[in-house]
Design a protein around this motif. Structure first.
Motif, PDB file in Angstrom:
ATOM      1  N   ASN A 175       1.026  -1.036  -0.147  1.00  0.00           N
ATOM      2  CA  ASN A 175      -0.364   0.558   0.085  1.00  0.00           C
ATOM      3  C   ASN A 175       1.283   1.747  -0.070  1.00  0.00           C
ATOM      4  OD1 ASN A 175      -2.540  -1.383  -0.003  1.00  0.00           O
ATOM      5  ND2 ASN A 175      -2.416  -1.657   2.271  1.00  0.00           N
TER       6      ASN A 175
ATOM      7  N   SER B   1      -1.700   4.319   1.466  1.00  0.00           N
ATOM      8  CA  SER B   1      -2.948   4.385   1.952  1.00  0.00           C
ATOM      9  C   SER B   1      -3.711   3.394   1.458  1.00  0.00           C
ATOM     10  CB  SER B   1      -3.602   5.101   0.370  1.00  0.00           C
ATOM     11  OG  SER B   1      -3.261   3.898  -0.418  1.00  0.00           O
ATOM     12  N   GLU B   2      -4.684   3.024   2.800  1.00  0.00           N
ATOM     13  CA  GLU B   2      -4.660   2.052   3.009  1.00  0.00           C
ATOM     14  C   GLU B   2      -5.522   0.852   1.696  1.00  0.00           C
ATOM     15  OE1 GLU B   2      -5.068   0.172   5.896  1.00  0.00           O
ATOM     16  OE2 GLU B   2      -4.457   1.855   6.780  1.00  0.00           O
ATOM     17  N   ALA B   3      -6.207   1.473   0.634  1.00  0.00           N
ATOM     18  CA  ALA B   3      -6.102   1.134  -0.479  1.00  0.00           C
ATOM     19  C   ALA B   3      -5.763   1.531  -1.457  1.00  0.00           C
ATOM     20  CB  ALA B   3      -8.110   0.676  -0.455  1.00  0.00           C
ATOM     21  N   HIS B   4      -5.730   0.976  -2.799  1.00  0.00           N
ATOM     22  CA  HIS B   4      -5.710   1.539  -4.151  1.00  0.00           C
ATOM     23  C   HIS B   4      -6.275   2.434  -4.617  1.00  0.00           C
ATOM     24  CE1 HIS B   4      -3.507   1.528  -8.241  1.00  0.00           C
ATOM     25  NE2 HIS B   4      -5.222   1.463  -8.635  1.00  0.00           N
ATOM     26  N   GLY B   5      -5.807   3.830  -4.597  1.00  0.00           N
ATOM     27  CA  GLY B   5      -7.025   4.573  -5.250  1.00  0.00           C
ATOM     28  C   GLY B   5      -7.080   5.159  -4.225  1.00  0.00           C
ATOM     29  N   GLY B   6      -6.685   4.675  -2.385  1.00  0.00           N
ATOM     30  CA  GLY B   6      -7.724   5.191  -1.769  1.00  0.00           C
ATOM     31  C   GLY B   6      -7.087   6.687  -1.231  1.00  0.00           C
ATOM     32  N   GLN B   7      -7.791   7.287   0.382  1.00  0.00           N
ATOM     33  CA  GLN B   7      -7.050   8.703  -0.019  1.00  0.00           C
ATOM     34  C   GLN B   7      -5.618   7.830   1.439  1.00  0.00           C
ATOM     35  OE1 GLN B   7      -7.896  11.682   0.751  1.00  0.00           O
ATOM     36  NE2 GLN B   7      -6.051  12.129   1.640  1.00  0.00           N
TER      37      GLN B   7
ATOM     38  N   THR C 287      -2.609   8.946   4.350  1.00  0.00           N
ATOM     39  CA  THR C 287      -2.653   8.047   5.536  1.00  0.00           C
ATOM     40  C   THR C 287      -1.327   9.092   5.745  1.00  0.00           C
ATOM     41  OG1 THR C 287      -2.753   6.318   5.944  1.00  0.00           O
ATOM     42  CG2 THR C 287      -4.839   7.293   5.401  1.00  0.00           C
TER      43      THR C 287
END
Length: 335
Positions: free
Chosen positions: A272, A293-299, A301
């Motif tokens: 990630n 980011s927690e997931a692909h394309g996610g915010q 952090t």
């Protein structure tokens, strides 16, 4: 993020380190020399069904302290004089975190982060060409901030980019139809790319006077991956590859002189963690910035700075910190 930076958020290998925010108090004498930029950012505000930049450009420093830049323009002015409230202005941070570059009113300036001194760029580099929107300019600083590239993103691609030596005041021009990828660590070379009429990608290296010092149509594996770093010799590059299926990050080097790609070495970073920026240092090691980011394309952090052994791929985390409050735009050192 703008095309001049050549950035692509790539998915990388398993979490190996916990992100820790530095909150220690820095004594005044130390802060003057070491309290440098971790990232620059601008707040995001809701406007109907989308978000817009708002507030002030802000620097988050290594101590955890924040510095608001009240003189930095947030929304760009259009050529007709109106202000685009839905867009943000250009911003750049030097690789060492000591210098930032932004628009102060209608003038491009640089600020020394430790002293707070602000000066305009020399000569014609300080102001935009007549008729160009302020949203159509992007900049990049060298490692120590002594050199800057100004890229004019005009639709016709007629305006040449400017390569500025801040110490001498000399300004060189670079071809309009190139993408600036980054400086060598000493700031004496600039790596660029361009698409050819044969649908291939050519890497071209310029010196501080705007002269071509190396060029090569590069293999597909080099052209299609990022980030890319240029060494002080002006011919050796390094780049990160992430397999679409395995999502395992690998590092390669590529020589513009011999046209050879090295064997891959595995990078031990999280699946990630997106590879945000890669750079050589004068000693021959690499610095890799990643965003988590927690997931692909996610915010996003958090972000981390790591050193990388170019021969073995060994990675060591030297700094990590949260990216707070989902900013509208944010820039790491070297971006």
């Amino acid at each position: 993020m703008s095309s001049i930076r050549g950035l692509a958020v790539l998915a990388l290998g398993t979490v190996t380190a916990t992100v820790v925010a530095m909150t220690m108090t820095v004594p005044p004498a130390e802060a003057r020399t070491d309290d440098l930029v971790r990232y620059a950012w601008i707040k995001s505000c809701a406007k109907g069904d989308h978000t817009v930049p708002c507030g002030k450009w802000t620097l988050t420093l290594r101590s955890g302290r924040t510095v608001r830049l009240d003189d930095a323009r947030v929304n760009p002015r259009r050529a007709n004089g109106t202000v685009d409230k839905d867009a943000g202005t250009t911003f750049a941070v030097s690789g060492d975190g000591r210098v930032v570059n932004y628009l102060r009113g209608d003038v491009l300036v640089v600020r020394d982060v430790t002293s707070g001194k602000v000066v305009p760029l020399p000569g014609r580099a300080a102001t935009l060409p007549k008729g160009l929107d302020q949203a159509s300019v992007d900049t990049m600083l060298s490692e120590d901030g002594s050199a800057v590239v100004i890229d004019y993103l005009d639709d016709e691609e007629r305006l040449p980019s400017l390569l500025v030596d801040r110490e001498s005041g000399k300004i060189a021009t670079l071809p309009a139809k190139i993408n600036v990828m980054g400086f060598s660590p000493d700031g004496r070379h600039v790596l660029t790319s361009r698409y050819t009429d044969d649908s291939t990608t050519e890497f071209v290296v310029f010196d501080g006077a705007g002269r071509v010092t190396a060029s090569r149509v590069v293999p597909q594996i080099v052209a299609n991956n990022s980030p890319v770093a240029l060494a002080n010799d002006g011919t050796t590059t390094a780049f990160v590859v992430t397999g679409a299926m395995t999502k395992k990050a690998r590092l390669h080097t590529y020589s513009l002189t011999s046209d050879t790609v090295s064997a891959a070495v595995r990078l031990g970073v999280s699946v990630n963690d997106g590879a945000q920026r890669l750079s050589w240092n004068p000693a021959g090691a690499l610095t890799l910035w990643t965003s988590f980011s927690e997931a692909h394309g996610g915010q996003v952090t958090s972000a981390a700075k790591r050193t990388v052994n170019a021969r073995t791929g060994t990675v060591r985390t030297v700094d990590s910190f949260p990216i707070k409050n989902a900013p509208w735009s944010w820039w790491l050192p070297g971006e």
